[in-house]
Design a protein around this motif. Structure first.
Motif, mmCIF file in Angstrom:
data_model
loop_
_atom_site.group_PDB
_atom_site.id
_atom_site.type_symbol
_atom_site.label_atom_id
_atom_site.label_comp_id
_atom_site.label_asym_id
_atom_site.label_seq_id
_atom_site.Cartn_x
_atom_site.Cartn_y
_atom_site.Cartn_z
ATOM 1 N N ASP A 182 36.240 58.148 -16.247
ATOM 2 C CA ASP A 182 36.064 58.475 -17.659
ATOM 3 C C ASP A 182 37.406 58.622 -18.374
ATOM 4 O O ASP A 182 37.610 58.093 -19.455
ATOM 5 C CB ASP A 182 35.289 59.792 -17.814
ATOM 6 C CG ASP A 182 33.797 59.619 -17.538
ATOM 7 O OD1 ASP A 182 33.346 58.465 -17.387
ATOM 8 O OD2 ASP A 182 33.096 60.649 -17.463
ATOM 9 N N ARG A 183 38.287 59.370 -17.756
ATOM 10 C CA ARG A 183 39.580 59.621 -18.403
ATOM 11 C C ARG A 183 40.412 58.358 -18.548
ATOM 12 O O ARG A 183 41.014 58.110 -19.580
ATOM 13 C CB ARG A 183 40.407 60.622 -17.575
ATOM 14 C CG ARG A 183 39.835 62.008 -17.548
ATOM 15 C CD ARG A 183 40.094 62.742 -18.827
ATOM 16 N NE ARG A 183 39.826 64.162 -18.619
ATOM 17 C CZ ARG A 183 39.802 65.073 -19.580
ATOM 18 N NH1 ARG A 183 40.029 64.750 -20.815
ATOM 19 N NH2 ARG A 183 39.544 66.336 -19.297
ATOM 20 N N TYR A 236 38.775 55.823 -21.001
ATOM 21 C CA TYR A 236 38.887 56.347 -22.363
ATOM 22 C C TYR A 236 40.276 56.064 -22.932
ATOM 23 O O TYR A 236 40.421 55.552 -24.040
ATOM 24 C CB TYR A 236 38.623 57.857 -22.361
ATOM 25 C CG TYR A 236 38.786 58.502 -23.715
ATOM 26 C CD1 TYR A 236 37.722 58.563 -24.619
ATOM 27 C CD2 TYR A 236 40.009 59.044 -24.107
ATOM 28 C CE1 TYR A 236 37.872 59.148 -25.861
ATOM 29 C CE2 TYR A 236 40.173 59.628 -25.349
ATOM 30 C CZ TYR A 236 39.097 59.684 -26.227
ATOM 31 O OH TYR A 236 39.247 60.260 -27.465
ATOM 32 N N LYS A 285 41.379 53.463 -25.878
ATOM 33 C CA LYS A 285 42.029 54.041 -27.051
ATOM 34 C C LYS A 285 43.353 53.318 -27.340
ATOM 35 O O LYS A 285 43.659 53.001 -28.481
ATOM 36 C CB LYS A 285 42.270 55.523 -26.782
ATOM 37 C CG LYS A 285 42.663 56.287 -28.013
ATOM 38 C CD LYS A 285 41.897 57.606 -28.087
ATOM 39 C CE LYS A 285 42.289 58.313 -29.372
ATOM 40 N NZ LYS A 285 41.211 58.983 -30.048
ATOM 41 N N VAL A 293 36.118 54.908 -29.218
ATOM 42 C CA VAL A 293 35.451 55.574 -28.098
ATOM 43 C C VAL A 293 35.042 56.977 -28.505
ATOM 44 O O VAL A 293 35.773 57.663 -29.207
ATOM 45 C CB VAL A 293 36.359 55.677 -26.849
ATOM 46 C CG1 VAL A 293 36.093 54.538 -25.897
ATOM 47 C CG2 VAL A 293 37.820 55.757 -27.208
ATOM 48 N N THR A 311 34.423 60.856 -27.630
ATOM 49 C CA THR A 311 34.977 61.800 -26.677
ATOM 50 C C THR A 311 33.852 62.394 -25.853
ATOM 51 O O THR A 311 32.972 63.051 -26.381
ATOM 52 C CB THR A 311 35.706 62.930 -27.403
ATOM 53 O OG1 THR A 311 36.659 62.337 -28.275
ATOM 54 C CG2 THR A 311 36.421 63.833 -26.420
ATOM 55 N N TRP A 343 41.616 64.701 -24.259
ATOM 56 C CA TRP A 343 41.222 63.332 -24.038
ATOM 57 C C TRP A 343 42.283 62.411 -24.583
ATOM 58 O O TRP A 343 42.362 61.299 -24.201
ATOM 59 C CB TRP A 343 39.867 63.029 -24.663
ATOM 60 C CG TRP A 343 38.788 63.617 -23.858
ATOM 61 C CD1 TRP A 343 38.218 64.856 -24.010
ATOM 62 C CD2 TRP A 343 38.155 63.031 -22.709
ATOM 63 N NE1 TRP A 343 37.293 65.050 -23.038
ATOM 64 C CE2 TRP A 343 37.226 63.952 -22.228
ATOM 65 C CE3 TRP A 343 38.301 61.808 -22.058
ATOM 66 C CZ2 TRP A 343 36.443 63.688 -21.120
ATOM 67 C CZ3 TRP A 343 37.524 61.548 -20.958
ATOM 68 C CH2 TRP A 343 36.599 62.482 -20.496
#
Ligand SMILES: [Zn+2]
Ligand SMILES: [Zn+2]
Length: 166
Positions: A112-113, A116, A120, A126, A128, A166
Motif C-alpha cells: 500500500d505504501r 501509493y 503520487k 490516489v 489515502t 502517506w
C-alpha cells in the motif's frame, strides 16, 4: 577476509521479494517499475520517509522475549531515473537484550505504501487509505534504527500523526 564479521548487523535492509506484489498493483495503473538493488542516496531522484507494519523476532538464542509487533517500522522509499525504485526498511532493537532484528513485514501495508507513493510521484490521483488499529503507545526512539538514521517520521513527533504519513 576474516570469517567472523557478526557484530556489524545492519540497521536496515531491503525486501526485493515483495516486488512482485508491488508491481502487480502498479500495473493496474499502467506503471512499470524495476526494483533497484543498488540503494544509492546520491543518484535517486526522489525519496520519501514513511512507515509500515510488521513483526520482529529476537535473533539472540538466549533472549526470552516472544518478539514484538510494530505499527511504525520506518522506511525510506526512493525512486531513480530509469523507472526503478527501492525501499529501505529500518530494523528495530529488542527491548530485552538490545539485539538488532529484521522484521517480517505486513506485506499489505508495504505494498500500500509503496504503490501509493509511486503513483503520487507519477501524478496519478490516489485516495489515502485508512488503517484501523492505530497504536497509541509512545514511539521508542532508542530501539528504532529509523530514528538513529534520521529517517523516522515518528522521531520527536507526536504519536497521533501516524496515519497521516502517506
Ligand atoms: Zn532479545
Ligand atoms: Zn523511529
Amino acid at each position: 577476509m576474516p570469517p567472523k564479521q557478526k557484530r556489524t548487523y545492519p540497521s536496515w535492509s531491503m525486501f526485493p521479494e515483495h516486488h512482485v506484489s508491488v508491481s502487480e498493483e502498479l500495473a493496474k495503473s499502467g506503471l512499470h517499475y524495476q526494483f533497484n538493488e543498488d540503494d544509492d542516496e546520491d543518484s535517486c531522484s526522489q525519496d520519501y520517509d514513511t512507515n509500515i507494519m510488521g513483526r520482529f523476532r529476537c535473533r539472540r538464542g538466549n533472549c526470552k522475549t516472544q518478539g514484538w509487533s510494530s505499527k511504525r517500522i520506518a522506511i525510506t522509499i526512493r525512486r531513480y531515473q530509469s523507472t526503478s525504485y527501492n525501499v529501505r526498511v529500518y530494523h528495530q532493537r529488542c527491548k530485552s537484550c538490545n539485539g538488532l532484528s529484521r522484521p517480517e513485514l505486513d506485506v499489505q501495508s508495504y505494498v500500500d505504501r509503496i504503490t501509493y507513493r509511486l503513483k503520487k510521484w507519477n501524478g496519478i490521483p490516489v485516495e489515502t487509505p485508512v488503517y484501523s488499529g492505530q497504536s497509541k503507545a509512545p514511539h521508542e526512539e532508542d530501539l528504532c534504527e529509523g530514528c538513529k538514521n534520521g529517517r523516522c517520521t515518528q522521531s520527536g513527533g507526536p504519536v497521533a500523526t501516524f496515519p497521516d504519513y502517506w
